[in-house]
Design an enzyme around this catalytic site. Structure first.
Site: not given
Ligand code: ARG
Length: 456
Positions: A155, A276, A282, A289
Site C-alpha cells: 500500500h 526544465s 530541476k 515517465e
C-alpha cells in the site's frame, strides 16, 4: 498499374488508392517479402511448376531488388499499393515474363500472412536480446546490493525489510517470464501459411513443407482458411509487449518515486535525465515517465488488434490490413523503451545510506518483534497485539523498537529480554529471512547467480 487491373475498365481514383494503400506500413517488410518469394520461386522450380531457368531469373532479380532497396539506389514510390505489388511489379519490369510467373500458386493473402510472420520472428529476436541485456543488468545489481537494506512496501506504506538487490531481482523475474512468453509466442508464429493461396489452397503440385523448410519455419498452417485469415499471432505478440510494458511502467513508477526529494533512494545519471525550461534546479526522470506513458499506447495497440479481428468472417478481409500498424507500433514502442531504459538503470546511483535511513523509521521490524515473542512461547495473535501496543507507545513517545528501554519492553510483556534488540536489528531481520525466495543477502546472491545462468 494494379495487379488486378484486368477486370476493371478504369483506374481507381486517387482517393481510393491513397486509402487502400498500405505501403507506408508494409514497405519495412521488403526483406521478408523477398525472402518468401525466393522460397516460393525455388519450390515452383523444383516441382516443375515453372522452369528452373525462370526460377533462377526470379531469384536473381529479387536478390538484386533487395540489394538496391537496402543501399537506397531503388526507392519505393509512395503511391504503390503495397510491398507485394511493388516487388512483383519491379521484378517484372526487369525480367519480363519470368517475373509474371512468380505469383503462380500464390495469393497476396498467404504472402502477407507469411511476411508478417517472418518480420515478427526477427523482431522477437531483437526484443529478446534487449530483455536479456536488461535481466543481466538487474542480476548484477541484485548481487551488488544484496546487503543494501531498505524498506519493502505494501500500500506504499513501509512494511518489512528487504534489500535493494532483492528488489532488482523481483523485476528480473518479471522480465524472465516476459522472455518465456516471447519464446512461446514464437513457437506459434513460426509456421508457414505459404501455399494456403487466397483461401482454398491450389491445384498446382506445390510443396508447402519445402517452402517452410527453406524459410526455417517449424511447421505449416494446416488449414488454408485459417492460414490466411487469423492474426492471433499478432494479438498474442502485442499481448506479450503489453505485459512487458506493465512491468516497465511499474519499474518506471518506482524510479520516479525513488529519485524524488521525498525518497532520494537513487539518483539518475545526468545523461539520462532532463532539465526544465524555467526551473533551473530541476532534474526530471523523463525517460521513466515516457516509458510509463508509452504503456498506454502499447495496450491501445493490443486492443486495436483484438477489435479489428473480432467478428470478421473467414477468410481474408481487408480489415486485416490494420494488423501491421498496431503490432509494429507495439514492438517499436517496446524497443524504444528498452533502448532508453536499460542504460538509465545501468548508470543510476543507489544511495545505500538513504535506503537504510528510511528503513530505520516506520517500524518495519514490528513483525520481527512479534516473532520474538512467539519464540518465547506467546501465540502469534497475542504477540501481534502486544507489538501493536508497542508501536502506538513508540509513536506517542517518538521512539523506535531499537531505542525502547528494557523497562519499556517489560511493561508490554514479561517475555521480553535483551535478545529483542538483536531480533529487531534490521540487518538481522533481513539476514534471517532465509526462506526460499526471501531477501536474505545469501539468498539474493544465490538467486542472482541462478538468474544469470538461466538468462540465455
Ligand atoms: N496489403 C494487404 C494487407 O496488408 C495485402 C493483402 C491484400 N489482399 C487482398 N486480397 N486485397 O493485408
Amino acid at each position: 498499374m494494379k495487379l488486378w487491373a484486368g477486370r476493371f475498365s478504369k483506374e481507381v481514383s486517387k482517393t481510393t488508392n491513397d486509402f487502400n494503400s498500405s505501403i507506408r506500413t508494409d514497405s519495412r517488410m521488403y526483406k521478408e517479402d523477398i525472402e518468401g518469394s525466393i522460397a516460393h520461386a525455388a519450390m515452383l522450380g523444383m516441382n516443375g511448376i515453372i522452369t528452373p531457368e525462370d526460377a533462377d531469373k526470379i531469384i536473381n532479380g529479387l536478390k538484386e531488388i533487395e540489394k538496391e532497396l537496402t543501399d537506397g539506389s531503388l526507392v519505393i514510390p509512395p503511391d504503390s499499393e503495397d510491398i507485394h505489388t511493388f516487388v512483383e511489379g519491379e521484378l517484372t519490369s526487369r525480367i519480363g515474363d519470368a517475373g509474371k510467373r512468380l505469383h503462380t500458386a500464390r495469393s497476396r493473402n498467404d504472402q502477407v500472412a507469411l511476411d508478417v510472420r517472418l518480420y515478427l520472428r526477427n523482431e522477437c529476436k531483437t526484443v529478446r536480446e534487449m530483455l536479456t541485456k536488461l535481466i543481466g543488468v538487474l542480476a548484477d545489481m541484485g548481487k551488488k546490493y544484496s546487503d543494501a537494506v531498505m524498506s519493502g512496501y505494501t500500500h506504499l506504506q513501509r512494511a518489512q525489510p528487504v534489500t535493494f538487490g532483492h528488489y532488482m531481482l523481483a523485476y528480473a523475474e518479471m522480465f524472465l517470464r516476459d522472455k518465456e512468453r516471447l519464446d512461446s509466442a514464437v513457437l506459434r508464429l513460426n509456421r508457414s501459411p505459404l501455399g494456403c493461396g487466397a483461401l482454398a489452397g491450389t491445384t498446382y503440385p506445390i510443396d508447402r513443407n519445402k517452402t517452410a523448410e527453406l524459410l526455417n519455419m517449424d511447421d505449416v498452417c494446416h488449414n488454408s482458411l485459417d492460414g490466411v485469415s487469423d492474426r492471433d499471432f499478432c494479438i498474442e505478440l502485442s499481448s506479450v509487449m503489453s505485459i512487458i510494458m506493465v512491468h516497465l511502467s511499474r519499474f518506471s513508477e518506482e524510479i520516479i518515486l525513488w529519485c524524488s526529494h521525498e525518497f532520494k533512494y537513487i539518483e539518475l545519471d545526468d545523461a539520462f535525465s532532463t532539465g526544465s525550461s524555467i526551473m533551473p534546479q530541476k532534474k526530471n526522470p523523463d525517460i521513466a515517465e515516457l516509458v510509463r506513458g508509452k504503456s498506454g499506447r502499447v495496450f491501445g495497440d493490443n486492443m486495436a488488434l483484438l477489435t479489428v479481428m473480432k467478428g470478421i468472417p473467414l477468410a481474408y478481409n481487408k480489415d486485416m490490413q490494420e494488423d501491421k500498424d498496431a503490432v509494429f507500433d507495439s514492438i517499436d514502442s517496446v524497443k524504444a523503451c528498452l533502448t532508453a531504459f536499460i542504460p538509465m538503470i545501468e548508470t543510476m546511483t543507489v544511495k545505500r545510506e538513504n535506503l537504510r535511513a528510511a528503513a530505520a523509521s516506520g517500524f518495519i521490524n514490528a513483525t520481527d518483534c512479534a516473532d520474538f515473542l512467539v519464540s518465547k512461547g506467546m501465540p502469534f495473535r497475542d504477540a501481534y497485539k502486544v507489538t501493536g501496543g508497542l508501536v502506538a507507545y513508540c509513536i506517542a513517545n517518538s521512539k523506535t523498537f531499537e531505542t525502547l528501554t528494557m523497562d519499556e519492553y517489560k511493561n508490554a510483556s514479561g517475555l521480553f529480554d535483551d535478545g529483542v534488540y538483536e531480533a529487531v536489528n534490521l540487518e538481522n531481520c533481513v539476514t534471517g529471512r532465509t526462506s526460499l525466495g526471501g531477501p536474505s543477502p545469501e539468498n539474493v546472491r544465490k538467486e542472482a547467480e541462478r538468474v544469470k545462468k538461466i538468462n540465455v
